[in-house]
Scaffold this active site. Structure first.
Site, PDB file in Angstrom:
ATOM      1  N   SER A 129       0.822  -1.207   0.000  1.00 57.63           N
ATOM      2  CA  SER A 129       0.000   0.000   0.000  1.00 57.63           C
ATOM      3  C   SER A 129       0.854   1.254   0.000  1.00 57.63           C
ATOM      4  O   SER A 129       1.910   1.305   0.651  1.00 57.63           O
ATOM      5  CB  SER A 129      -0.907   0.021   1.237  1.00 57.63           C
ATOM      6  OG  SER A 129      -1.569   1.261   1.372  1.00 57.63           O
ATOM      7  N   GLU A 131       0.123   3.706   1.579  1.00 58.01           N
ATOM      8  CA  GLU A 131       0.042   4.227   2.938  1.00 58.01           C
ATOM      9  C   GLU A 131       1.261   3.849   3.772  1.00 58.01           C
ATOM     10  O   GLU A 131       1.424   4.353   4.886  1.00 58.01           O
ATOM     11  CB  GLU A 131      -1.222   3.702   3.627  1.00 58.01           C
ATOM     12  CG  GLU A 131      -2.535   4.125   2.984  1.00 58.01           C
ATOM     13  CD  GLU A 131      -2.897   5.580   3.250  1.00 58.01           C
ATOM     14  OE1 GLU A 131      -2.200   6.229   4.051  1.00 58.01           O
ATOM     15  OE2 GLU A 131      -3.877   6.057   2.654  1.00 58.01           O
ATOM     16  N   TYR A 141      -2.730   0.265  10.171  1.00 58.09           N
ATOM     17  CA  TYR A 141      -2.810  -0.319   8.829  1.00 58.09           C
ATOM     18  C   TYR A 141      -1.462  -0.207   8.112  1.00 58.09           C
ATOM     19  O   TYR A 141      -0.945  -1.194   7.582  1.00 58.09           O
ATOM     20  CB  TYR A 141      -3.889   0.392   8.021  1.00 58.09           C
ATOM     21  CG  TYR A 141      -3.919  -0.023   6.564  1.00 58.09           C
ATOM     22  CD1 TYR A 141      -4.576  -1.181   6.163  1.00 58.09           C
ATOM     23  CD2 TYR A 141      -3.279   0.738   5.582  1.00 58.09           C
ATOM     24  CE1 TYR A 141      -4.592  -1.578   4.834  1.00 58.09           C
ATOM     25  CE2 TYR A 141      -3.285   0.352   4.255  1.00 58.09           C
ATOM     26  CZ  TYR A 141      -3.950  -0.805   3.887  1.00 58.09           C
ATOM     27  OH  TYR A 141      -3.956  -1.198   2.570  1.00 58.09           O
TER      28      TYR A 141
END
Length: 326
Positions: A129, A131, A141
């Site tokens: 990801s 992120e 996460y």
């Protein structure tokens, strides 16, 4: 009779799992897809999974995963399962770390054991990801995705496993669940256009992301496992838009008028931490796997709106006809 080699796709009932499974099946690959026990999404997503062998499996079940390897002897494993909400991850940090991070470590260990014991090589792709870096990198996460990414790198560099991470920027389709803000917006635009609601509560509209089409991104995943040498790649369009842009494109596609007349700011929808802007350079993916996005931002959003309009008009929430982006 021995079954032909298969591709194992964890999280096959999710947006990416469906798109990936269908792509692989269309190319003649036998697909085994896992869903977590009691997964409510399967009832809806099953319409898209014809020809896929769906099995129940919790990604935290190490022995269960080893049994899947032994039973199906996949040549490719795509680990797409996991906790996918950045915002909700703050409420379940331990679960997120276990499902996204520790589970990937155990999968890789099982793959190495399987290779060494059975002499059967498997190529592994970890869904990473964007992120993992940026202002939200401290979210549960993001930390869990970093853990999985690092485990994948170790398996490749220290144990010579064909293992790579696709660092995925935001990608969408009509299969995106309503809990995600993108789908929340396209659904609301359709409902407002049809006179079924009159307001939409949203948080920060200035956040900027690189949004692409899920169907394009799963094609990149497959290409990554077909290269001569494994490597990590950023998968993105290279073009950034704000959530305000997405809102305006969605309302225009729906014929819903000016979104400003309907949007209600809601501070409760703000994340504890968020990256204001996330940009990406997909040039390495273009060079290494000859990949680039085929659907642009406006096409992706308009497609989602068209499908939400069709869902509301017909009452049919899921149909294979909804996957045609054009």
């Amino acid at each position: 009779m021995v079954a032909p080699p298969a591709a194992l796709v964890t999280g096959v009932s999710g947006q990416d799992g469906v798109h990936l499974a269908r792509l692989l099946a269309d190319r003649g690959t036998r697909v085994v897809g896992t869903v977590r026990p009691g997964d409510p999404a399967l009832a809806d997503m099953g319409v898209y999974l014809g020809g896929v062998e769906v099995v129940t499996h919790d990604v935290r079940d190490d022995e269960g995963f080893r049994a899947l390897l032994q039973a199906h002897r996949p040549t490719m494993v795509f680990n797409l399962a996991g906790f996918s909400s950045v915002g909700a991850s703050w409420d379940h940090p331990e679960l997120v770390d276990e499902v996204n991070g520790a589970a990937a470590e155990r999968m890789l260990a099982a793959l190495l054991d399987h290779r060494d014991r059975a002499g059967f090589d498997v190529r592994y792709l970890q869904a990473g990801s964007a992120e993992e870096t940026g202002d939200a990198a401290d979210s549960p996460y993001a930390r869990s995705k970093v853990r999985a990414h690092e485990a994948t790198t170790r398996a490749r560099e220290e144990h010579d496993l064909f293992a790579c991470t696709a660092v995925l920027h935001n990608h969408e389709s009509p299969l995106r669940p309503l809990r995600f803000v993108t789908r929340k917006i396209t659904r609301a635009a359709a409902e407002i256009a049809l006179g079924r609601r009159d307001e939409l509560a949203l948080g920060n509209l200035s956040v900027a992301r690189d949004w692409g089409a899920a169907a394009d991104y799963v094609d990149a995943m497959v290409r990554m496992l077909q290269t001569q040498a494994p490597t990590d790649l950023v998968i993105a369009t290279g073009v950034t838009h704000t959530l305000q842009d997405l809102l305006e494109v969605a309302f225009e596609a729906a014929g819903a008028g000016d979104p400003a007349a309907y949007v209600v700011p809601d501070p409760a929808l703000l994340r504890p931490a968020d990256s204001p802007t996330m940009t990406a350079d997909p040039s390495e993916a273009r060079r290494v796997i000859d990949w680039e996005a085929t659907a642009n931002f406006e096409e992706v959003v308009a497609h989602m709106v068209r499908v939400d309009l069709a869902r509301l008009r017909t009452g049919v929430e899921e149909s294979v006809d909804y996957l045609d982006v054009r």
